[in-house]
Structures are given as C-alpha cells and as structure tokens.
Design a protein around this motif. Structure first.
Motif, PDB file in Angstrom:
ATOM      1  N   GLN A  79      13.683   3.156   2.763  1.00  0.00           N
ATOM      2  CA  GLN A  79      14.482   3.656   1.636  1.00  0.00           C
ATOM      3  C   GLN A  79      13.951   3.127   0.299  1.00  0.00           C
ATOM      4  N   ASP A  80      13.550   1.859   0.288  1.00  0.00           N
ATOM      5  CA  ASP A  80      13.032   1.266  -0.945  1.00  0.00           C
ATOM      6  C   ASP A  80      11.714   1.900  -1.357  1.00  0.00           C
ATOM      7  N   ILE A  81      10.829   2.145  -0.396  1.00  0.00           N
ATOM      8  CA  ILE A  81       9.546   2.785  -0.714  1.00  0.00           C
ATOM      9  C   ILE A  81       9.779   4.185  -1.263  1.00  0.00           C
ATOM     10  N   GLU A  82      10.701   4.920  -0.654  1.00  0.00           N
ATOM     11  CA  GLU A  82      11.023   6.269  -1.155  1.00  0.00           C
ATOM     12  C   GLU A  82      11.556   6.193  -2.591  1.00  0.00           C
ATOM     13  N   GLU A  83      12.365   5.171  -2.879  1.00  0.00           N
ATOM     14  CA  GLU A  83      12.892   4.992  -4.229  1.00  0.00           C
ATOM     15  C   GLU A  83      11.775   4.706  -5.224  1.00  0.00           C
ATOM     16  N   VAL A  84      10.815   3.855  -4.831  1.00  0.00           N
ATOM     17  CA  VAL A  84       9.678   3.548  -5.699  1.00  0.00           C
ATOM     18  C   VAL A  84       8.844   4.798  -5.952  1.00  0.00           C
ATOM     19  N   TRP A  85       8.603   5.598  -4.923  1.00  0.00           N
ATOM     20  CA  TRP A  85       7.843   6.846  -5.104  1.00  0.00           C
ATOM     21  C   TRP A  85       8.525   7.755  -6.128  1.00  0.00           C
ATOM     22  N   LYS A  86       9.836   7.863  -6.027  1.00  0.00           N
ATOM     23  CA  LYS A  86      10.581   8.713  -6.950  1.00  0.00           C
ATOM     24  C   LYS A  86      10.405   8.250  -8.396  1.00  0.00           C
ATOM     25  N   ILE A  87      10.530   6.940  -8.605  1.00  0.00           N
ATOM     26  CA  ILE A  87      10.395   6.387  -9.957  1.00  0.00           C
ATOM     27  C   ILE A  87       8.982   6.577 -10.482  1.00  0.00           C
ATOM     28  N   LYS A  88       7.981   6.311  -9.637  1.00  0.00           N
ATOM     29  CA  LYS A  88       6.587   6.436 -10.059  1.00  0.00           C
ATOM     30  C   LYS A  88       6.219   7.895 -10.342  1.00  0.00           C
ATOM     31  N   ASP A  89       6.657   8.801  -9.490  1.00  0.00           N
ATOM     32  CA  ASP A  89       6.347  10.224  -9.693  1.00  0.00           C
ATOM     33  C   ASP A  89       6.932  10.728 -11.003  1.00  0.00           C
ATOM     34  N   GLU A  90       8.157  10.311 -11.296  1.00  0.00           N
ATOM     35  CA  GLU A  90       8.785  10.736 -12.550  1.00  0.00           C
ATOM     36  C   GLU A  90       7.990  10.244 -13.752  1.00  0.00           C
ATOM     37  N   GLN A  91       7.515   8.987 -13.685  1.00  0.00           N
ATOM     38  CA  GLN A  91       6.757   8.451 -14.815  1.00  0.00           C
ATOM     39  C   GLN A  91       5.387   9.100 -14.935  1.00  0.00           C
ATOM     40  N   ARG A  92       4.726   9.370 -13.794  1.00  0.00           N
ATOM     41  CA  ARG A  92       3.428  10.033 -13.858  1.00  0.00           C
ATOM     42  C   ARG A  92       3.555  11.449 -14.404  1.00  0.00           C
ATOM     43  N   ALA A 145       0.825  -1.211   0.000  1.00  0.00           N
ATOM     44  CA  ALA A 145       0.000   0.000   0.000  1.00  0.00           C
ATOM     45  C   ALA A 145       0.858   1.259   0.000  1.00  0.00           C
ATOM     46  N   GLY A 146       1.996   1.194   0.704  1.00  0.00           N
ATOM     47  CA  GLY A 146       2.868   2.364   0.752  1.00  0.00           C
ATOM     48  C   GLY A 146       3.408   2.743  -0.616  1.00  0.00           C
ATOM     49  N   CYS A 147       3.861   1.758  -1.384  1.00  0.00           N
ATOM     50  CA  CYS A 147       4.392   2.027  -2.720  1.00  0.00           C
ATOM     51  C   CYS A 147       3.308   2.590  -3.638  1.00  0.00           C
ATOM     52  N   GLU A 148       2.048   2.208  -3.397  1.00  0.00           N
ATOM     53  CA  GLU A 148       0.956   2.633  -4.269  1.00  0.00           C
ATOM     54  C   GLU A 148       0.410   4.004  -3.895  1.00  0.00           C
ATOM     55  N   SER A 149       0.741   4.497  -2.709  1.00  0.00           N
ATOM     56  CA  SER A 149       0.166   5.757  -2.237  1.00  0.00           C
ATOM     57  C   SER A 149       0.688   6.937  -3.047  1.00  0.00           C
ATOM     58  N   ASP A 171       1.490   5.694 -14.118  1.00  0.00           N
ATOM     59  CA  ASP A 171       2.679   4.857 -13.895  1.00  0.00           C
ATOM     60  C   ASP A 171       2.328   3.397 -14.097  1.00  0.00           C
ATOM     61  N   ASN A 172       3.216   2.678 -14.715  1.00  0.00           N
ATOM     62  CA  ASN A 172       3.078   1.219 -14.858  1.00  0.00           C
ATOM     63  C   ASN A 172       4.325   0.550 -14.289  1.00  0.00           C
ATOM     64  N   VAL A 173       4.737   1.047 -13.121  1.00  0.00           N
ATOM     65  CA  VAL A 173       5.970   0.593 -12.481  1.00  0.00           C
ATOM     66  C   VAL A 173       5.694  -0.617 -11.612  1.00  0.00           C
ATOM     67  N   ASP A 174       6.436  -1.676 -11.827  1.00  0.00           N
ATOM     68  CA  ASP A 174       6.397  -2.848 -10.960  1.00  0.00           C
ATOM     69  C   ASP A 174       7.361  -2.591  -9.810  1.00  0.00           C
TER      70      ASP A 174
END
Length: 426
Positions: free
Chosen positions: A388-401, A354-358, A407-410
């Motif tokens: 740290q990993d969740i923060e990294e996922v947020w960064k990648i998803k935000d950039e794609q959005r 849920a955190g990565c999806e928020s 975002d279609n980030v796995d």
C-alpha cells in the motif's frame, strides 16, 4: 459523543476519548474518518532507572502471586480446542506450559522462527539462541506466544486469537517491568527486541521506541563488551532493526556499532551487513552466473544503496538514467531469489527502495506480484502495508512528474507525511 477511555480500544480512539468498535486490523471509526488507526495493545515508556534494584525474593513472590504456572494466559477449553501437536526436537517448551501455550510456542518454533530469519534450521539463530531462553524468562515466553497468536489469528481468521495475543503481550510487558532490574540483561534485551520484531511484523504502531529501551539495557549491562554467540546474535538483531528504523524515520541510528555485528550473528552475513550500513559500496560488475541466494541478495542491497545515495545526496531519481539502471538491476537480483528462500525475509528494504523508484509498468507489476507472493508465503500484515505504501509513493511521484516532468519526492518522508507513521522496512 465523547466516551470515557478504555484499555482495549485502539490508541487513536482512546486518545480522542471516543468508543472504539475494536475491529482488526483497523477500527471502524478510524476507517470511516480516514484517520490513522494506531492499533491496539499497550505502550511502554523507557525511563532511566531510579532507586535500587528490587530483590529477587520480592520479585519471585510477585510472580507467584500474579502468574500461575508459566505465567501465560490460561484459556478455557471451550474457547480454543486443544490442538493436536507433533513433537519437534527444535521446540524447547517448558514442562509447566499449558496446552495452548505449547501450541503457540510450537508454532513459533516450527513456522514463525523460519520466516523471520535468513538462516535455515538447524542453524537458525532464533531457534539456537532465543528458544532455549524461554524456560528462564516469563516475559520472553509471553511475547513469543503473542507473536504466534497474532500469526495464527491471520491464518485461521479467528478474532479470539487476536485477543489472546493482546493478553500475552500484556503479560510480557508486565513481567518485563517487574524483572528488568534483576533479570539477566540478555533475557531483558531478547524480550525487548522481540517486542520490536512483533510491532514491525504485525503493524501495531504503538508509538513505542523499543530500541531506546534496548540501548539502555546494553549500556547498563555491558552486553556489548561480551564475546559469545548469543550476545552477538542479540546485538546484530538490534543493529539490523536500528539501521532500518533510522532509514524509515530519516534519522541517525541509535547505536554506533558500525557494522561490527554481522546480521543474525552469522559470519557469512558480514558482506550484507556492510552493504546495509552503506559502508562498502564496491564494484557491481559481478557475474550473475553461479550466484546463490546470498549473493543475489547482497547485489540487490548494493543497487538499493546506490538508489538511496542518489536520492539523499543528489536528490536524483526518475527520469535520470543511473537510478533507473540500479532499479532494474536490484529488481532483477530480487527476482532470482525464490520466494520461499529464507533470504527473502531480508529483502523488504531493497524491494521498497527499488520498487518506489520504478517507473516502468512491468517493473511495478513485478513489485506487486513479489509482495503478494511474499505475503502468501508468510502471511505477515507488514507486507500488505508495504504494498500500500509503495502504491501511495507511485501516485505522488506520478503526479509530480506529470506536473513538472521530474520528481524530487523523498519516499520515506512521503509516507511519514501522508500516513503519519514509518514505513515497515524491517
């Protein structure tokens, strides 16, 4: 310049042939070069058994020759002051254990065992089933001492305890190699599973797949055909880590238990086990009134399972409304469980999912605060790395959005690609 390999540096420097400064948790060279520091310790390679089992007589002679007393590390009094301990009836310590090992085993029994389990004492299955085994297994005793030393090193900020933890781990693996063909399969399986738990909690990244070794022990010893509470606990622990490891790797589970063994061998965890296997996705309209910690955790897993399915089957995440709805509900249920509840030890996966999806900043801040609170209550390095990993996922998803509007980030593959390792979901 290249340096001859040593046995104490991190795996990355040893593989590259460079001298390692052995800083913990990540060495200076890897940090400076932005390389993935693969940690310290030793690596195991599980192989099919060859030849005939060695006799107990030769094994016992080797143990007596290579290990003194309880087979644990003797520590000079000047290096580690003898601690003052209070007797605890739940801590079953062998009579031949030295003072430092008694201290470590007491810390395992009174502190760590309660952190890794969802069940409170005296029913805590780690205490009920594992602790009595230490009198019969040098390897298991050593790995529990290693886990305790790792945790105490964090609490007390003492590098010497990290060294002690590594030495105990060496004893554990060495003893396991010598006795795996002759020792009780349950004792060997318990040792292997605690090596797996240790790597997950303290982010060792040794590259060893202990679950493969566990599968070999189970198949050879016919453990899965036995019907007793200790065996059920070990198999449930194996199943739990297998499922979460398969999610973090994006691969199929090693075992085919199909939810047969409830988490930690507790019948009360059957529903949560089914949700974890994503095999019983029923209605989510249960009222929040009068829910306990178990019910809130079950509901959090159900919502996290839906988020996972939307991603895997439909590649849908934010800004689609359904995944965001389940994200909000999952985080709400997690927030209703006190951070000091034993059930929190099982909440890393739903919090990660849920955190990565928020997307909402308030939800993201809740995730940060929740992980910080979990760390303050437990002081387990894996929790810091999850943040740290969740923060990294947020960064990648935000950039794609921001780039394409969606975002279609796995999340799992994102960490595998950027960090060159699995996410710590167990």
């Amino acid at each position: 310049m290249p340096f001859s390999r040593t046995r104490t540096g991190c795996f990355t420097c040893r593989e590259d042939g460079y001298k390692c400064d052995e800083q913990k948790p990540f060495c200076g060279r890897c940090t400076r070069l932005r390389k993935t520091c693969k940690g310290y310790g030793i690596r195991l390679r599980w192989q099919a058994p060859q030849g005939t089992p060695k006799s107990k007589t030769s094994r016992n002679k080797r143990q007596q020759r290579s290990l003194s007393g309880d087979g644990a590390i003797s520590t000079p009094p000047s290096e580690f002051p003898a601690p003052v301990m209070r007797p605890d009836p739940s801590c079953i310590v062998p009579n031949d254990a030295n003072s430092m090992n008694r201290y470590l085993l007491n810390h395992w029994s009174t502190t760590l065992a309660t952190m890794v389990s969802m069940v409170s004492a005296p029913q805590n299955p780690f205490l009920v089933h594992l602790t009595p085994m230490i009198s019969h297994s040098t390897a298991l005793r050593a790995v529990l001492c290693s886990i305790a030393a790792c945790h105490l090193a964090i609490l007390r900020h003492e590098d010497s305890l990290h060294t002690l933890a590594t030495r105990h781990r060496l004893v554990a693996v060495s003893s396991l190699r010598e006795t795996i063909q002759t020792e009780s399969p349950e004792l060997s399986l318990a040792t292997i599973l605690m090596l797996q738990v240790s790597e997950r909690l303290f982010t060792m990244d040794s590259g060893v797949d202990h679950l493969i070794g566990a599968k070999a022990i189970i198949n050879q010893g016919g453990i899965n055909m036995r019907d007793d509470s200790s065996t059920s606990f070990l198999l449930s622990l194996c199943s739990y880590h297998d499922v979460l490891a398969s999610v973090s790797r994006g691969t199929s589970p090693v075992f085919e238990f199909h939810g047969r063994f409830p988490i930690e061998g507790m019948e009360s965890m059957k529903e949560l086990t089914s949700v974890l296997r994503i095999a019983a996705l029923n209605a989510l309209d249960q009222s929040d009134d009068a829910m306990g910690d178990v019910e809130h955790t079950v509901q959090a897993y159900k919502h996290a399972a839906f988020i996972y399915l939307y991603r895997v089957w439909h590649n849908q995440g934010a800004p689609y409304l359904s995944p965001l709805k389940h994200t909000r509900s999952c985080l709400t249920h997690l927030g209703l469980v006190p951070v000091n509840s034993p059930l929190v030890s099982a909440q890393v996966w739903p919090l990660w999912t849920a955190g990565c999806e928020s997307v909402d900043q308030d939800q993201r801040q809740f995730v940060r605060d929740r992980v910080d609170s979990m760390y303050e209550a437990r002081h387990l390095p894996s929790l810091r790395r999850i943040k740290q990993d969740i923060e990294e996922v947020w960064k990648i998803k935000d950039e794609q959005r921001n780039l394409i509007g969606i975002d279609n980030v796995d999340c799992i593959k994102a960490i595998l690609r950027t960090r060159q390792r699995e996410a710590d979901l167990a």
